[in-house]
Motif scaffolding. Structure first.
Motif, PDB file in Angstrom:
ATOM      1  N   ALA A   1      11.078  16.561 -16.606  1.00 17.61           N
ATOM      2  CA  ALA A   1      11.208  17.295 -15.338  1.00 17.61           C
ATOM      3  C   ALA A   1      11.165  16.360 -14.135  1.00 17.61           C
ATOM      4  O   ALA A   1      11.022  16.812 -13.000  1.00 17.61           O
ATOM      5  CB  ALA A   1      10.093  18.335 -15.226  1.00 17.61           C
TER       6      ALA A   1
ATOM      7  N   LYS B   1      13.004  17.050 -10.929  1.00 14.91           N
ATOM      8  CA  LYS B   1      12.609  18.234 -10.168  1.00 14.91           C
ATOM      9  C   LYS B   1      11.422  17.943  -9.236  1.00 14.91           C
ATOM     10  O   LYS B   1      10.999  18.822  -8.480  1.00 14.91           O
ATOM     11  CB  LYS B   1      12.235  19.379 -11.104  1.00 14.91           C
ATOM     12  CG  LYS B   1      13.381  19.776 -12.045  1.00 14.91           C
ATOM     13  CD  LYS B   1      12.899  20.737 -13.110  1.00 14.91           C
ATOM     14  CE  LYS B   1      14.016  21.047 -14.099  1.00 14.91           C
ATOM     15  NZ  LYS B   1      13.572  21.906 -15.223  1.00 14.91           N
TER      16      LYS B   1
ATOM     17  N   ASP C   1       9.725  25.131 -17.191  1.00 14.88           N
ATOM     18  CA  ASP C   1      10.463  24.303 -16.240  1.00 14.88           C
ATOM     19  C   ASP C   1       9.879  22.890 -16.178  1.00 14.88           C
ATOM     20  O   ASP C   1      10.613  21.910 -16.021  1.00 14.88           O
ATOM     21  CB  ASP C   1      10.411  24.954 -14.855  1.00 14.88           C
ATOM     22  CG  ASP C   1      11.429  24.361 -13.891  1.00 14.88           C
ATOM     23  OD1 ASP C   1      12.599  24.205 -14.287  1.00 14.88           O
ATOM     24  OD2 ASP C   1      11.045  24.058 -12.748  1.00 14.88           O
TER      25      ASP C   1
END
Length: 417
Positions: A182, A185, A338
């Protein structure tokens, strides 16, 4: 002295432990069949003194308006505007100034830091096990604006002597390797290395047994119907097991404290702010969190508890509702997947909700009421687990006539006037 504690959550049980250690004869009353079966049951699992911050902060009113239109909002306002809700929200908004935020955060960090020290000493003394880890908390930021916004918090941490590390993306991944998938992000993070994690339910149940060995008596499956007074003293509590008399009474009923003491003319500004969690077994060790990761954008904490991942967050203004809407579960699932995709087995997720007892200023209410022998230990909001041992120790010292090791004059109900 004979002391009766109303409530067997983590606050009630830690209070019982320290009062018993001080030599008092303690009885704990709770409507449930065992300790920690309500708000203490499945919280986020983080013990985060450095992350102790009031929800009432500068900019929150503006953010709240934006959150109302977000698909995955950290704050949910249901159309429930009774007098109690409106009064509490208005009081919270009055605390959304830079001056009040600094005062309230300093109070909260003071209690939380002390509590962590008390927990460490208790753990060393008793050897209690609760899936705990001492590997810190990592708050991750998805935007530069979020990073820029932490300056006021860093000043409070510095003033309180709380260690912290401001990390870039590479530093975040080094601290939590499971975030490697991730990294695109994230913009950076704030790590609090002295924070801990652990299962509040396991801790509370374990401590209750150790307190029982000290002589603490429990009345479970017992409803509390009211409090009987004579002048400025409490005489007894009326329960389904009959009236119970004592020298001192402690109300540690979380969100239910206000309605219990309201007939006595006491107004305790604690409101039930609903939170949610899911608990999932770890499916891929390499992708799982090491400790606690707080997603600042969604206000969701992701915590490693042994072979499980606890994902907790959101603040819902919904009165005393304990409903479990699927969309809340979907929100928690989205955040953990996520950031830590594939880390947990979502098909086995256990979904839960609890009512956090929140004060308008974020600080708990610990201290004596205008009744000579009625004390409060409530209003810890999202930080009951973080502040539990310190709150119990402070209360026990005050009741025993000892000077607490931290300042407590600004924690009592009297601060509300």
């Amino acid at each position: 002295m004979k002391i009766v504690i109303l409530g067997a959550g983590v606050i009630g049980i830690t209070s019982a432990w320290y009062l018993a250690k001080a030599g008092h004869e303690v009885t704990v009353i709770d409507r449930q069949s065992a300790p920690a079966l309500e708000t203490s049951f499945a919280n986020a699992g983080e013990i985060s003194p450095g992350y102790s911050s009031p929800w009432a902060a500068p900019g929150i009113p503006q953010k709240a308006v934006k959150w109302l239109f977000m698909k995955r909002a950290p704050l949910i306002l249901n159309p429930l505007f009774d007098a109690a809700t409106v009064k509490w929200l208005a009081a919270m908004l009055r605390n959304c100034t830079a001056e009040r935020y600094a005062i309230n955060k300093a109070r909260m960090v003071r209690v939380a830091e002390y509590s962590r020290d008390c927990l460490k000493a208790l753990r060393e003394e008793t050897g209690i096990q609760y899936d705990h880890r001492t590997q810190g908390t990592l708050e991750v930021f998805r935007t530069q604006k979020q990073i820029d916004g932490i300056q006021k918090d860093l000043k409070v941490l510095e003033a309180g002597g709380v260690p912290f590390e401001v990390l870039d993306v590479a530093g975040c991944v080094k601290a939590e390797p499971g975030l490697s998938g991730a990294r695109d992000k994230l913009m950076g993070g704030l790590r609090l290395p002295n924070d801990e994690t652990g299962d509040c339910f396991l801790f509370t149940q374990g401590l209750a047994k150790k307190a029982e060995a000290l002589g603490v008596r429990y009345l479970f499956d017992t409803t509390i119907d009211g409090i009987r007074t004579d002048g400025n003293r409490v005489v007894a509590v009326a329960t389904s097991a009959g009236e119970i008399e004592a020298d001192v009474f402690v109300a540690a009923l979380g969100s239910y404290t206000p309605q219990m003491v309201r007939p006595l003319g006491l107004s305790v500004p604690v409101y039930p702010v609903k939170g949610y969690s899911i608990t999932v077994p770890i499916a891929n060790e390499s992708r799982a969190p090491v400790s606690t990761v707080m997603d600042e954008a969604h206000k969701v904490a992701i915590t490693r508890l042994g072979g499980r991942i606890r994902v907790g967050g959101m603040a819902e203004i919904a009165g005393f509702s304990k409903a479990l809407p699927q969309k809340r579960k979907d929100m928690l699932t989205y955040v953990v997947e996520d950031l830590f995709e594939g880390a947990g087995n979502q098909s086995e997720a256990k979904f839960w909700s609890g009512l956090r007892p929140m004060t308008p200023d974020g600080t708990p209410v610990i201290g004596k009421t205008r009744y000579d022998n009625l004390w409060l230990n409530t209003g810890h909001g999202t930080l009951g687990w973080t502040m539990s041992c310190g709150s119990g120790r402070v209360l026990a010292d005050l009741i025993s006539g000892l000077k607490p090791e931290i300042r407590t004059d600004d924690l009592a109900l009297s601060r509300y006037g």
